[in-house]
Design a protein around this motif. Sequence first.
Motif, mmCIF file in Angstrom:
data_model
loop_
_atom_site.group_PDB
_atom_site.id
_atom_site.type_symbol
_atom_site.label_atom_id
_atom_site.label_comp_id
_atom_site.label_asym_id
_atom_site.label_seq_id
_atom_site.Cartn_x
_atom_site.Cartn_y
_atom_site.Cartn_z
ATOM 1 N N LEU A 63 44.031 61.190 58.484
ATOM 2 C CA LEU A 63 43.931 62.391 57.675
ATOM 3 C C LEU A 63 43.982 61.952 56.224
ATOM 4 O O LEU A 63 44.960 61.361 55.783
ATOM 5 N N VAL A 64 42.889 62.188 55.521
ATOM 6 C CA VAL A 64 42.727 61.749 54.141
ATOM 7 C C VAL A 64 42.978 62.925 53.208
ATOM 8 O O VAL A 64 42.412 63.999 53.391
ATOM 9 N N LEU A 65 43.834 62.697 52.224
ATOM 10 C CA LEU A 65 44.097 63.690 51.189
ATOM 11 C C LEU A 65 43.706 63.055 49.863
ATOM 12 O O LEU A 65 44.350 62.130 49.396
ATOM 13 N N ASP A 66 42.592 63.528 49.295
ATOM 14 C CA ASP A 66 42.157 63.006 48.008
ATOM 15 C C ASP A 66 41.509 64.139 47.228
ATOM 16 O O ASP A 66 41.439 65.266 47.718
ATOM 17 N N PRO A 67 41.047 63.884 45.995
ATOM 18 C CA PRO A 67 40.505 64.965 45.175
ATOM 19 C C PRO A 67 39.336 65.721 45.806
ATOM 20 O O PRO A 67 39.077 66.863 45.442
ATOM 21 N N ALA A 68 38.645 65.121 46.753
ATOM 22 C CA ALA A 68 37.535 65.799 47.423
ATOM 23 C C ALA A 68 38.036 66.831 48.435
ATOM 24 O O ALA A 68 37.259 67.603 48.975
ATOM 25 N N GLY A 69 39.333 66.833 48.707
ATOM 26 C CA GLY A 69 39.911 67.752 49.676
ATOM 27 C C GLY A 69 40.285 67.018 50.946
ATOM 28 O O GLY A 69 39.916 65.861 51.148
ATOM 29 N N PRO A 70 41.044 67.688 51.820
ATOM 30 C CA PRO A 70 41.475 67.013 53.052
ATOM 31 C C PRO A 70 40.300 66.745 53.991
ATOM 32 O O PRO A 70 39.381 67.551 54.092
ATOM 33 N N GLN A 71 40.362 65.592 54.623
ATOM 34 C CA GLN A 71 39.365 65.215 55.631
ATOM 35 C C GLN A 71 40.107 64.715 56.847
ATOM 36 O O GLN A 71 40.934 63.796 56.743
ATOM 37 N N TRP A 72 39.801 65.283 58.004
ATOM 38 C CA TRP A 72 40.412 64.858 59.245
ATOM 39 C C TRP A 72 39.385 64.017 59.988
ATOM 40 O O TRP A 72 38.382 64.518 60.474
ATOM 41 N N LEU A 73 39.627 62.719 60.042
ATOM 42 C CA LEU A 73 38.711 61.798 60.710
ATOM 43 C C LEU A 73 39.222 61.552 62.125
ATOM 44 O O LEU A 73 40.103 60.721 62.341
ATOM 45 N N LYS A 74 38.679 62.299 63.071
ATOM 46 C CA LYS A 74 39.094 62.157 64.474
ATOM 47 C C LYS A 74 38.500 60.876 65.038
ATOM 48 O O LYS A 74 37.355 60.521 64.740
ATOM 49 N N ALA A 75 39.301 60.201 65.876
ATOM 50 C CA ALA A 75 38.874 58.944 66.497
ATOM 51 C C ALA A 75 38.320 57.992 65.434
ATOM 52 O O ALA A 75 37.250 57.413 65.575
ATOM 53 N N ALA A 76 39.082 57.827 64.350
ATOM 54 C CA ALA A 76 38.654 57.011 63.213
ATOM 55 C C ALA A 76 38.503 55.540 63.569
ATOM 56 O O ALA A 76 37.699 54.836 62.974
ATOM 57 N N PHE A 77 39.305 55.062 64.530
ATOM 58 C CA PHE A 77 39.185 53.683 64.990
ATOM 59 C C PHE A 77 39.717 53.587 66.404
ATOM 60 O O PHE A 77 40.337 54.503 66.914
ATOM 61 N N ASP A 78 39.405 52.464 67.060
ATOM 62 C CA ASP A 78 39.827 52.220 68.443
ATOM 63 C C ASP A 78 40.961 51.202 68.474
ATOM 64 O O ASP A 78 41.227 50.513 67.499
ATOM 65 N N ALA A 79 41.546 51.043 69.654
ATOM 66 C CA ALA A 79 42.640 50.087 69.827
ATOM 67 C C ALA A 79 42.141 48.660 69.829
ATOM 68 O O ALA A 79 42.937 47.740 69.810
ATOM 69 N N GLU A 80 40.850 48.440 69.809
ATOM 70 C CA GLU A 80 40.231 47.107 69.741
ATOM 71 C C GLU A 80 40.704 46.253 70.875
ATOM 72 O O GLU A 80 41.558 45.481 70.923
#
Length: 130
Positions: free
Chosen positions: A113-130
């Motif tokens: 969950l990114v909070l920056d000047p562009a507003g909140p962005q929820w990046l679901k499944a942003a990465f895997d357990a590799e």
Amino acid sequence: MGFLWNRSQAPRPTTKQSGDAAEAQALALLERAGLRLVARNYRTPGRGGGEIDLILREPDGTLVFVEVRRRASLSHGGAAASIGVAKRRRIVFAARHYLMRLPALPPCRFDVLVLDPAGPQWLKAAFDAE
């Protein structure tokens, strides 16, 4: 002559205070989306482990490990770009440690969950357990 303190200026929040405020904001957004808090600031024991900012559960039972990132500006790629390979490994390590305590493994994913000047962005499944 001593140090003059300008009482009209409030002290800047510490990094910890800023991080706690970002996590609280992220948690509120995720709870409004229907997720339920399971744990906050989960840390593995000992040195060199990892930490997970928020662990939540989706209504379908999926366990969601959330990294919260806040940045004051979009320079250097913004908050999402600050999650490198080493950080992802520490998050995955902490998630595996957390999951070992459970009697059965639920479906899981890693969100940011990114909070920056562009507003909140929820990046679901942003990465895997590799």
